[in-house]
Design an enzyme around this catalytic site. Sequence first.
Site, PDB file in Angstrom:
ATOM      1  NE  ARG A  71       3.980  10.875  40.766  1.00  0.00           N
ATOM      2  CZ  ARG A  71       3.799  10.837  41.920  1.00  0.00           C
ATOM      3  NH1 ARG A  71       3.848  11.807  42.978  1.00  0.00           N
ATOM      4  NH2 ARG A  71       3.725   9.390  42.255  1.00  0.00           N
ATOM      5  NE  ARG A 123       1.329   3.917  42.714  1.00  0.00           N
ATOM      6  CZ  ARG A 123       1.609   3.274  44.017  1.00  0.00           C
ATOM      7  NH1 ARG A 123       1.103   2.166  44.257  1.00  0.00           N
ATOM      8  NH2 ARG A 123       2.386   3.761  44.970  1.00  0.00           N
ATOM      9  NE  ARG A 145      -0.902   5.390  48.480  1.00  0.00           N
ATOM     10  CZ  ARG A 145       0.233   5.914  48.179  1.00  0.00           C
ATOM     11  NH1 ARG A 145       1.090   6.291  49.006  1.00  0.00           N
ATOM     12  NH2 ARG A 145       0.605   6.016  46.782  1.00  0.00           N
ATOM     13  CE  LYS A 170       7.630   9.459  45.613  1.00  0.00           C
ATOM     14  NZ  LYS A 170       7.636   8.189  45.193  1.00  0.00           N
TER      15      LYS A 170
HETATM   16  P1  AP5 Z   1       7.282   5.073  50.938  1.00  0.00           P
HETATM   17  O1  AP5 Z   1       8.146   5.975  51.958  1.00  0.00           O
HETATM   18  O2  AP5 Z   1       5.826   5.138  51.279  1.00  0.00           O
HETATM   19  O3  AP5 Z   1       7.542   5.218  49.550  1.00  0.00           O
HETATM   20  P2  AP5 Z   1       7.047   6.432  48.344  1.00  0.00           P
HETATM   21  O4  AP5 Z   1       8.357   6.422  47.598  1.00  0.00           O
HETATM   22  O5  AP5 Z   1       6.501   7.390  49.028  1.00  0.00           O
HETATM   23  O6  AP5 Z   1       6.084   5.736  47.818  1.00  0.00           O
HETATM   24  P3  AP5 Z   1       4.611   6.076  47.096  1.00  0.00           P
HETATM   25  O7  AP5 Z   1       3.758   4.674  46.768  1.00  0.00           O
HETATM   26  O8  AP5 Z   1       3.961   6.815  48.296  1.00  0.00           O
HETATM   27  O9  AP5 Z   1       4.925   6.829  45.689  1.00  0.00           O
HETATM   28  P4  AP5 Z   1       3.907   7.117  44.755  1.00  0.00           P
HETATM   29  O10 AP5 Z   1       4.950   8.193  43.979  1.00  0.00           O
HETATM   30  O11 AP5 Z   1       3.377   6.170  43.773  1.00  0.00           O
HETATM   31  O12 AP5 Z   1       2.684   7.870  45.559  1.00  0.00           O
HETATM   32  P5  AP5 Z   1       2.233   9.291  45.859  1.00  0.00           P
HETATM   33  O13 AP5 Z   1       1.129   9.262  46.966  1.00  0.00           O
HETATM   34  O14 AP5 Z   1       3.395  10.145  45.552  1.00  0.00           O
HETATM   35  O15 AP5 Z   1       7.545   3.580  51.027  1.00  0.00           O
HETATM   36  C1  AP5 Z   1       6.997   2.478  50.646  1.00  0.00           C
HETATM   37  C2  AP5 Z   1       7.152   1.185  51.431  1.00  0.00           C
HETATM   38  O16 AP5 Z   1       8.318   0.630  51.575  1.00  0.00           O
HETATM   39  C3  AP5 Z   1       6.846   1.528  52.873  1.00  0.00           C
HETATM   40  O17 AP5 Z   1       5.875   0.179  53.098  1.00  0.00           O
HETATM   41  C4  AP5 Z   1       8.130   1.815  53.772  1.00  0.00           C
HETATM   42  O18 AP5 Z   1       7.685   1.356  55.222  1.00  0.00           O
HETATM   43  C5  AP5 Z   1       8.782   0.683  52.939  1.00  0.00           C
HETATM   44  N1  AP5 Z   1      10.187   1.386  52.856  1.00  0.00           N
HETATM   45  C6  AP5 Z   1      10.755   2.579  52.718  1.00  0.00           C
HETATM   46  N2  AP5 Z   1      12.001   2.622  52.734  1.00  0.00           N
HETATM   47  C7  AP5 Z   1      12.480   1.332  53.017  1.00  0.00           C
HETATM   48  C8  AP5 Z   1      13.643   0.759  53.044  1.00  0.00           C
HETATM   49  N3  AP5 Z   1      14.795   1.671  52.821  1.00  0.00           N
HETATM   50  N4  AP5 Z   1      13.975  -0.463  53.266  1.00  0.00           N
HETATM   51  C9  AP5 Z   1      12.910  -1.215  53.312  1.00  0.00           C
HETATM   52  N5  AP5 Z   1      11.592  -0.773  53.314  1.00  0.00           N
HETATM   53  C10 AP5 Z   1      11.215   0.619  52.942  1.00  0.00           C
HETATM   54  O19 AP5 Z   1       1.394   9.447  44.721  1.00  0.00           O
HETATM   55  C11 AP5 Z   1       0.109   8.667  44.415  1.00  0.00           C
HETATM   56  C12 AP5 Z   1      -0.760   9.071  43.206  1.00  0.00           C
HETATM   57  O20 AP5 Z   1      -1.114  10.504  43.261  1.00  0.00           O
HETATM   58  C13 AP5 Z   1      -0.091   9.184  41.892  1.00  0.00           C
HETATM   59  O21 AP5 Z   1       0.031   7.728  41.498  1.00  0.00           O
HETATM   60  C14 AP5 Z   1      -0.918  10.225  41.112  1.00  0.00           C
HETATM   61  O22 AP5 Z   1      -1.883   9.550  40.632  1.00  0.00           O
HETATM   62  C15 AP5 Z   1      -0.956  11.105  42.013  1.00  0.00           C
HETATM   63  N6  AP5 Z   1      -0.171  12.149  42.101  1.00  0.00           N
HETATM   64  C16 AP5 Z   1       0.593  12.607  43.144  1.00  0.00           C
HETATM   65  N7  AP5 Z   1       1.458  13.462  42.924  1.00  0.00           N
HETATM   66  C17 AP5 Z   1       1.169  14.031  41.714  1.00  0.00           C
HETATM   67  C18 AP5 Z   1       1.886  14.845  40.781  1.00  0.00           C
HETATM   68  N8  AP5 Z   1       2.746  15.650  41.072  1.00  0.00           N
HETATM   69  N9  AP5 Z   1       1.485  14.829  39.590  1.00  0.00           N
HETATM   70  C19 AP5 Z   1       0.447  14.080  38.968  1.00  0.00           C
HETATM   71  N10 AP5 Z   1      -0.108  13.275  39.971  1.00  0.00           N
HETATM   72  C20 AP5 Z   1       0.311  12.974  41.212  1.00  0.00           C
HETATM   73 MG    MG Z   2       4.655   8.419  49.266  1.00  0.00          MG
END
Ligand code: AP5
Ligand code: MG
Length: 213
Positions: A88, A167, A156, A13
């Site tokens: 979410r 997660r 992270r 994402k």
């Molecule tokens: P990346 O682009 O970082 O993936 P992502 O989908 O952004 O993953 P996140 O871990 O950030 O998602 P998340 O939903 O767990 O975390 P968030 O910060 O939103 O890519 C991942 C890896 O793969 C990278 O190394 C990248 O280089 C690689 N990659 C990407 N695309 C690739 C491809 N095509 N091929 C190969 N490699 C690739 O949320 C974190 C926490 O915050 C949650 O757990 C929760 O506690 C809280 N939170 C956030 N938003 C909310 C909400 N709305 N409600 C409640 N809690 C929330």
């Molecule tokens: Mg992310």
Amino acid sequence: MKLIMLGAPGAGKGTQAAELKDKLSIPAISTGAIIRNAIKNGTQVGIEAKAYIDNGQLVPDDTMIRLLGERLSMPDCVNGFILDGFPRTIAQAVALDEMVVDLDYVISLEVDDDVIVERLSGRRECPKCASTYHVTNNPSAKGDKCEKCGEPLVTRADDTPETILKRLAVYHEQTEPLIDYYKKSGKLVSVEGTSDVHSTTVEMFRAIGLEIA
Ligand code: AP5
Ligand code: MG
């Protein structure tokens, strides 16, 4: 354009939101990054959210809906935005429908769980500008420093094997139902997210009618 990126943790994402942001010149809003900044700055929201994020659980809906509402009211959102990590839960989606009536697309990045674990285990992030890399799939041109701002990259805190699995479980239980929610509203666009970063960007741009540079 007003876009939502939907997908499991590690689906890409943030990576794909950055491509859309460059293409469309609208902000990419990561609610995860907002929470991580609040924790870093020691704000009341950060103090309350830390236990949830560290355990791979969702921060309560009322907090997240309020934070998102504040962010969307900022002037840079006037021409559109890309939401990465919100909504979410169904409750968050309902709240968003009340705040924003003219969503264009909800892009669902489809990636299997086994790929997710490998991606998150190798992710490195810039603590300053939040650029995201992967040790093998998407390395920084400057090694263990951010290629954009030179800051040393970090892992992270929630990218430990145990928290990654939590997660993923939370995603399947609480967030995956949003796929059906947006299918019903006719906004959903599914994009295969398992191929490399560039191929995924090409498919995503094509799916929402954008020219690839
Ligand atoms: P990346 O682009 O970082 O993936 P992502 O989908 O952004 O993953 P996140 O871990 O950030 O998602 P998340 O939903 O767990 O975390 P968030 O910060 O939103 O890519 C991942 C890896 O793969 C990278 O190394 C990248 O280089 C690689 N990659 C990407 N695309 C690739 C491809 N095509 N091929 C190969 N490699 C690739 O949320 C974190 C926490 O915050 C949650 O757990 C929760 O506690 C809280 N939170 C956030 N938003 C909310 C909400 N709305 N409600 C409640 N809690 C929330
Ligand atoms: Mg992310």
